[in-house]
Design an enzyme around this catalytic site. Sequence first.
Site, PDB file in Angstrom:
ATOM      1  N   ARG A 164       0.838  -1.216   0.000  1.00 53.61           N
ATOM      2  CA  ARG A 164       0.000   0.000   0.000  1.00 53.61           C
ATOM      3  C   ARG A 164       0.870   1.262   0.000  1.00 53.61           C
ATOM      4  NH1 ARG A 164      -2.955  -3.750  -0.650  1.00 53.61           N
ATOM      5  NH2 ARG A 164      -5.054  -4.035   0.199  1.00 53.61           N
ATOM      6  N   SER A 250     -10.038  -0.459   3.717  1.00 49.48           N
ATOM      7  CA  SER A 250      -9.282  -0.665   4.956  1.00 49.48           C
ATOM      8  C   SER A 250      -8.722   0.665   5.430  1.00 49.48           C
ATOM      9  CB  SER A 250      -8.107  -1.613   4.720  1.00 49.48           C
ATOM     10  OG  SER A 250      -8.551  -2.842   4.217  1.00 49.48           O
ATOM     11  N   GLU A 352      -3.999   3.879   6.369  1.00 53.83           N
ATOM     12  CA  GLU A 352      -3.769   3.671   4.936  1.00 53.83           C
ATOM     13  C   GLU A 352      -4.077   4.932   4.115  1.00 53.83           C
ATOM     14  OE1 GLU A 352      -6.037   1.128   2.190  1.00 53.83           O
ATOM     15  OE2 GLU A 352      -4.890  -0.510   3.034  1.00 53.83           O
TER      16      GLU A 352
HETATM   17  N1  EPU Z   1     -10.880 -10.276  10.912  1.00 52.34           N
HETATM   18  C1  EPU Z   1     -11.516 -10.323  12.131  1.00 52.34           C
HETATM   19  N2  EPU Z   1     -12.360  -9.308  12.467  1.00 52.34           N
HETATM   20  C2  EPU Z   1     -12.585  -8.266  11.630  1.00 52.34           C
HETATM   21  C3  EPU Z   1     -11.926  -8.210  10.398  1.00 52.34           C
HETATM   22  C4  EPU Z   1     -11.067  -9.233  10.031  1.00 52.34           C
HETATM   23  O1  EPU Z   1     -11.328 -11.250  12.894  1.00 52.34           O
HETATM   24  O2  EPU Z   1     -13.375  -7.398  12.005  1.00 52.34           O
HETATM   25  C5  EPU Z   1     -10.020 -11.395  10.514  1.00 52.34           C
HETATM   26  C6  EPU Z   1     -10.699 -12.205   9.407  1.00 52.34           C
HETATM   27  O3  EPU Z   1     -11.535 -13.178   9.918  1.00 52.34           O
HETATM   28  C7  EPU Z   1      -9.529 -12.795   8.669  1.00 52.34           C
HETATM   29  C8  EPU Z   1      -8.434 -11.734   8.830  1.00 52.34           C
HETATM   30  O4  EPU Z   1      -8.832 -10.902   9.892  1.00 52.34           O
HETATM   31  O5  EPU Z   1      -9.085 -13.965   9.285  1.00 52.34           O
HETATM   32  C9  EPU Z   1      -8.200 -10.916   7.577  1.00 52.34           C
HETATM   33  O6  EPU Z   1      -9.401 -10.311   7.158  1.00 52.34           O
HETATM   34  P1  EPU Z   1      -9.747 -10.128   5.595  1.00 52.34           P
HETATM   35  O7  EPU Z   1      -9.593 -11.397   4.869  1.00 52.34           O
HETATM   36  O8  EPU Z   1     -11.066  -9.435   5.518  1.00 52.34           O
HETATM   37  O9  EPU Z   1      -8.617  -9.215   5.008  1.00 52.34           O
HETATM   38  P2  EPU Z   1      -7.876  -7.944   5.603  1.00 52.34           P
HETATM   39  O10 EPU Z   1      -6.475  -8.325   5.926  1.00 52.34           O
HETATM   40  O11 EPU Z   1      -8.686  -7.296   6.668  1.00 52.34           O
HETATM   41  C10 EPU Z   1      -6.859  -7.169   3.326  1.00 52.34           C
HETATM   42  C11 EPU Z   1      -6.757  -5.872   2.580  1.00 52.34           C
HETATM   43  C12 EPU Z   1      -8.043  -5.585   1.827  1.00 52.34           C
HETATM   44  C13 EPU Z   1      -8.280  -6.726   0.844  1.00 52.34           C
HETATM   45  C14 EPU Z   1      -8.345  -8.045   1.634  1.00 52.34           C
HETATM   46  C15 EPU Z   1      -8.411  -9.232   0.703  1.00 52.34           C
HETATM   47  C16 EPU Z   1      -5.233  -4.457   3.820  1.00 52.34           C
HETATM   48  C17 EPU Z   1      -5.072  -3.302   4.745  1.00 52.34           C
HETATM   49  N3  EPU Z   1      -6.473  -4.783   3.505  1.00 52.34           N
HETATM   50  O12 EPU Z   1      -7.866  -6.984   4.308  1.00 52.34           O
HETATM   51  O13 EPU Z   1      -7.840  -4.398   1.075  1.00 52.34           O
HETATM   52  O14 EPU Z   1      -9.478  -6.532   0.121  1.00 52.34           O
HETATM   53  O15 EPU Z   1      -7.143  -8.216   2.427  1.00 52.34           O
HETATM   54  O16 EPU Z   1      -7.203  -9.365   0.019  1.00 52.34           O
HETATM   55  O17 EPU Z   1      -4.225  -5.023   3.383  1.00 52.34           O
HETATM   56  C18 EPU Z   1      -8.111  -2.048   1.186  1.00 52.34           C
HETATM   57  O18 EPU Z   1      -6.885  -1.961   1.184  1.00 52.34           O
HETATM   58  O19 EPU Z   1      -8.836  -1.026   1.210  1.00 52.34           O
HETATM   59  C19 EPU Z   1      -8.739  -3.352   1.199  1.00 52.34           C
HETATM   60  C20 EPU Z   1     -10.067  -3.529   1.327  1.00 52.34           C
END
Ligand code: EPU
Length: 356
Positions: A164, A250, A352
Site C-alpha cells: 500500500r 481498509s 492507509e
Molecule cells: N478479521 C476479524 N475481524 C474483523 C476483520 C477481520 O477477525 O473485524 C479477521 C478475518 O476473519 C480474517 C483476517 O482478519 O481472518 C483478515 O481479514 P480479511 O480477509 O477481511 O482481510 P484484511 O487483511 O482485513 C486485506 C486488505 C483488503 C483486501 C483483503 C483481501 C489491507 C489493509 N487490507 O484486508 O484491502 O481486500 O485483504 O485481500 O491489506 C483495502 O486496502 O482497502 C482493502 C479492502
Amino acid sequence: MLVEKNVPLQPFNTFHIVAKAQALVRITQESDVLAVLADPEWGATPKFVLGGGSNIVLTGDVKPLVLKVEVKGRRLVSETAKAFIVEAGAGEVWHDFVAWTLAQGYPGLENMALIPGTVGASPVQNVGAYGVELQDRFESLDAMDLQTGQVFTLNAAQCAFGYRDSVFKHGGTVQRGVHQTMGLKDRALILRVKFALPKAWKPVLGYADIEKKMAEHGCTTPAAQQIFDWVCAVRRAKLPDPAVIGNVGSFFKNPTVTPEQCADIIARDPKVVHYHLADGAIKLAAGWLIDSCGWKGKSVGQAGVFEKQALVLVNRGAGTDGNGATGGEVMTLAKAIQTSVYERFGILLEPEPVVV
Ligand code: EPU
C-alpha cells in the site's frame, strides 16, 4: 481554462465527507495541466491531485488548487510474447477497467475487482486484494511534473512499490541542498497507466475466501470471469459499498512484526490471525486486532467502525444533508483505535488513507 470556485467535494470522496475545494480545475488531457502551469494566477500556487477520492480523509476545505483527474481512454497498446500491454487513462473507474479487460480477453486483474477509485490512484497506494497487487501487473505509467510541465514515464522499480505504498505517497526531502529521499507526493500528476496482462494466465488462488468459493462450487480450475464474480460477491458480503455507506476501504495497514513479537502475542492471545511472509516476518490481521479490542459497531459522532469488518471505518450519516461524519470525527475515532490496539498489543497501526 475553467477554474470552478467553492466546489463541494462530498461527491468526489468516497467517505462522503462534506468539504469544499476553494478552486478546482478538471484535467482531461495534458494541455489542461499545461494551461494551469502557464496561468499567471494559478501557475505557482500549491496543487492537490484528486483521483477517485477513495483513499483520502478530508479534514477541512482544501486550500491548494484541486486538479481533478478525468483523463479517459483504454486500449490495447501492444502485445509481447508474454503479455498484452493494456493502457487506461488515470480518470477511468478502476472496476470498470478491470471488467473491460476481462471482456476483451485479457485476464489478470480479476482478483482486484470492485476496488473503489480510479486507475490513476491505483499505483499511488499499490492497491491489492486476494493475493494480487497492482505491482504484479504493472508495466509503466506516464505522469506530468507539476513544476516543469514535463511528461515522464516510470517503470515499477522507479515507482518504489511497497505494501500500500509508492513514491507518490512520499514527499522528497532535501537537507543542505542535497536530495535525501525521492518522493513525488504533490509533485506529479499521473496521466495514464500501462498494465502487462500475462498471456499464460493462471488463476491466483490460495486466499481463504476464494478457496471457500471453490469448495462451494466444486470448482478447482476457475476461469478469470469466475474469480471476478467470486471476488465481487465476497467484497459485497463483507465490505460496505461506498455509494451507499461512505468509507475508504481498509483504514489501517496490516502490521508486520518479528516472530518473537508474534510469539509474545500468541502467548496472550492464541487466536491472533497471522500470516508468515517470505522474508521471515509475520503479518498480523489489523481487522482482528481492532475487532478483539471490541471496536466493531462503535462510533465517534457519525464516524463508526463497520459491523462486518473492523478494519473499515464508515460514515454513518452520509446523506447530502451535511449531517455526515466530519474528517475530525474520523481521525478521533482512528486515534482512539490506535491507542487501544497499542495498549493491548504494543502495535501502532498505520493509517492507509492520506489525511488532507
Ligand atoms: N478479521 C476479524 N475481524 C474483523 C476483520 C477481520 O477477525 O473485524 C479477521 C478475518 O476473519 C480474517 C483476517 O482478519 O481472518 C483478515 O481479514 P480479511 O480477509 O477481511 O482481510 P484484511 O487483511 O482485513 C486485506 C486488505 C483488503 C483486501 C483483503 C483481501 C489491507 C489493509 N487490507 O484486508 O484491502 O481486500 O485483504 O485481500 O491489506 C483495502 O486496502 O482497502 C482493502 C479492502
